[in-house]
Design a protein around this motif. Sequence first.
Motif, PDB file in Angstrom:
ATOM      1  N   TYR A 160      51.034   2.404 121.089  1.00 44.24           N
ATOM      2  CA  TYR A 160      49.979   3.343 121.439  1.00 44.24           C
ATOM      3  C   TYR A 160      48.653   2.595 121.587  1.00 44.24           C
ATOM      4  O   TYR A 160      48.385   1.634 120.858  1.00 44.24           O
ATOM      5  N   PRO A 161      47.803   3.027 122.536  1.00 48.45           N
ATOM      6  CA  PRO A 161      46.564   2.298 122.820  1.00 48.45           C
ATOM      7  C   PRO A 161      45.471   2.551 121.790  1.00 48.45           C
ATOM      8  O   PRO A 161      45.287   3.678 121.322  1.00 48.45           O
ATOM      9  N   ILE A 162      44.757   1.493 121.462  1.00 53.53           N
ATOM     10  CA  ILE A 162      43.555   1.589 120.628  1.00 53.53           C
ATOM     11  C   ILE A 162      42.369   1.182 121.506  1.00 53.53           C
ATOM     12  O   ILE A 162      42.279   0.044 121.963  1.00 53.53           O
ATOM     13  N   LEU A 176      40.639   2.739 111.430  1.00 55.49           N
ATOM     14  CA  LEU A 176      41.990   3.276 111.465  1.00 55.49           C
ATOM     15  C   LEU A 176      42.118   4.414 110.454  1.00 55.49           C
ATOM     16  O   LEU A 176      41.410   4.440 109.441  1.00 55.49           O
ATOM     17  N   PRO A 177      43.011   5.366 110.691  1.00 57.97           N
ATOM     18  CA  PRO A 177      43.139   6.503 109.774  1.00 57.97           C
ATOM     19  C   PRO A 177      43.568   6.065 108.376  1.00 57.97           C
ATOM     20  O   PRO A 177      44.164   5.000 108.188  1.00 57.97           O
ATOM     21  N   LEU A 181      46.778   9.420 114.357  1.00 55.90           N
ATOM     22  CA  LEU A 181      46.198   8.544 115.377  1.00 55.90           C
ATOM     23  C   LEU A 181      46.861   8.883 116.697  1.00 55.90           C
ATOM     24  O   LEU A 181      47.961   8.401 116.991  1.00 55.90           O
ATOM     25  N   GLY A 182      46.240   9.741 117.476  1.00 56.66           N
ATOM     26  CA  GLY A 182      46.861  10.172 118.710  1.00 56.66           C
ATOM     27  C   GLY A 182      48.181  10.864 118.433  1.00 56.66           C
ATOM     28  O   GLY A 182      48.248  11.853 117.697  1.00 56.66           O
ATOM     29  N   PHE A 232      50.305   8.167 109.752  1.00 57.92           N
ATOM     30  CA  PHE A 232      49.968   6.752 109.891  1.00 57.92           C
ATOM     31  C   PHE A 232      50.143   6.027 108.556  1.00 57.92           C
ATOM     32  O   PHE A 232      49.584   6.423 107.538  1.00 57.92           O
ATOM     33  N   THR A 233      50.947   4.978 108.578  1.00 61.39           N
ATOM     34  CA  THR A 233      51.160   4.157 107.381  1.00 61.39           C
ATOM     35  C   THR A 233      50.763   2.705 107.604  1.00 61.39           C
ATOM     36  O   THR A 233      51.025   1.855 106.760  1.00 61.39           O
TER      37      THR A 233
END
Length: 591
Positions: free
Chosen positions: A211-213, A271-272, A278-279, A284-285
């Motif tokens: 996935y894009p950041i 970052l979360p 995240l999207g 999120f881990t």
Amino acid sequence: MGRTRLLVVLALAALTAAVTPVVARAIPTPEPNIAGTILPRPCTADPGNAYEGEQAAREGWQAPEYERYPGICQRLRFSFGPILVKPGQNDVLVQPITIEKPWYDGYVTRFKPDLVYEDGTVPPIEQVHLHHGTWLSVPTYGSGPFFAAGEEKTIAFFPRGYGMPVKATDQWALLYMVHSAIPQPKTVYITYDIDYVKKADAEKAGIKPVYPIWLDVESGGYPVFNTQRSFGDSAGTCTYPAEQCAAFDPWGKVRAAQGQPANRAGADFTLPAKGGQLGLVQNFTGGTLIGIGGHLHPGGLSNDIDVVRDGAAKRVYTSEATYWDHTDHTKPGGPPTSWDFSMTVTGLPRWGVHVRPGDKIRSNATYDTTHQSTYENMGIAIALLAPDNPDGTPTAPGVDPFTAPVDMSTDCVSGGLEAQPTPTLCDRGVLTHGHLHENDNYGGPDASATLTDKRSGQTSAVAIGGFLYTPGDLSMVSMTGLPTVKLGSSLTFGNVDTALDIFHTATSCKYPCTGATGTAFPLGNGATSSGRAVDFDSGQLGFGVPYITGAKNEAQWSLPVTAANGFQAGEVITYYCRIHPFMRGGFEVVQ
């Protein structure tokens, strides 16, 4: 037109194309393979692009074609348009794309942008170019847009075994800025080639989702900043937003790092926290950055990317601009003054960085301050994140940036992740393409030229209209003479083309500022007829959506022609329009 009927039309078009000789024609739309494989096209390295071939070889694809995912990957050619470009256009626009994406679930494994005329040829950059394009999705795949491009036209090839998942129901939008530097209307298309693997085939092949950041040193619909020659360090560079790089921003305002001291170490994306979203990633881990590349404007040297954890910063990637030699286009070493450059990217198999929940990814952009002052710069990077499993185990190889040995060599001599016995963190990347022929015309100054001794009389105002500066346009001063401006007064520039929605600037250039317009001339390297440096820039005079376009929302701008501002009597000052660089003007300062 109904979907079934459209598919029949597409199928018939494809069959007709198969038996009809290829002739020059308008860019086709929609894509024949939009809903399935009608006309197979394999996902190979572009012929003649040694850089892409080298990357494919690193990933283990087979020469000489370096076909990725043989038998299951389709190369889809999409085009957005026609875009009717008005004379001198420099607008930022956003429009929905309803069919210009695949109609079936799958994975994107490569993305290549371009800008072409109706016959498929690429316009010379000094005439018409893609200032920038940003592809967005609903829903958002990651933290923001999923791809961005400018005239450096970096190719995004996703590392082997990974792809960006796309659903048939997703909607895409395109925010774009097509810049016309000529006074004639044109019709162009933005094209983007996508390598695409059907979802079922991708899952059988073991392709994992990434996935894009989105990383940007600025925010907003038009995220730009200025860099001027009188700012920066002793090495002739300035890093934004960590340093103050100009006396004002692109809209003539004063803010942090643009007329005021810098107030942050960079632009941070956080970052979360663990369990956050995240999207499309719901829990999120952590994750692994498996690819990254940057976008700069002429004068840009590098995107500087750090990971920040517990207050400590660690450089993880430096995306560098390679400017091509003006004589031998196969060699680097050209000056950082034009769009004739390529950006480096990196990723697996030699680069991967593991990040944790709550980490910050910090961006800065470094620009040259020796050759010229540059305006409306960008510093964007997009990283690809392979999210960890729910139990926190990685789905991709990578190093901890705070414990891994660092290799800062240009060629990653250690091998990066493949180094034995201990993987290293290489912060440099590789190119995705070489010199592009649309950059062949550099232009350049006429070194022997001087301007006329004839004078037309004193003035305090210049009207900008019809792609001329009046009085003082250099195309006419041999007949009319140069105007004069009294030292201690102001010279007001007024854009009378605002009714036509055409923006103009008055930007200082080196005397006499005559010579062929090209990708590297004229420049914002203002110098008087005596050779003294002088920098000024009006910004884009005109009206548009605030901070979405470059327009200042002012039709006039006044230049203080004072000793305190660097002017001296007896000197001739020349300037040009950054948007339409064939426009040149001048005046003499008098007591």
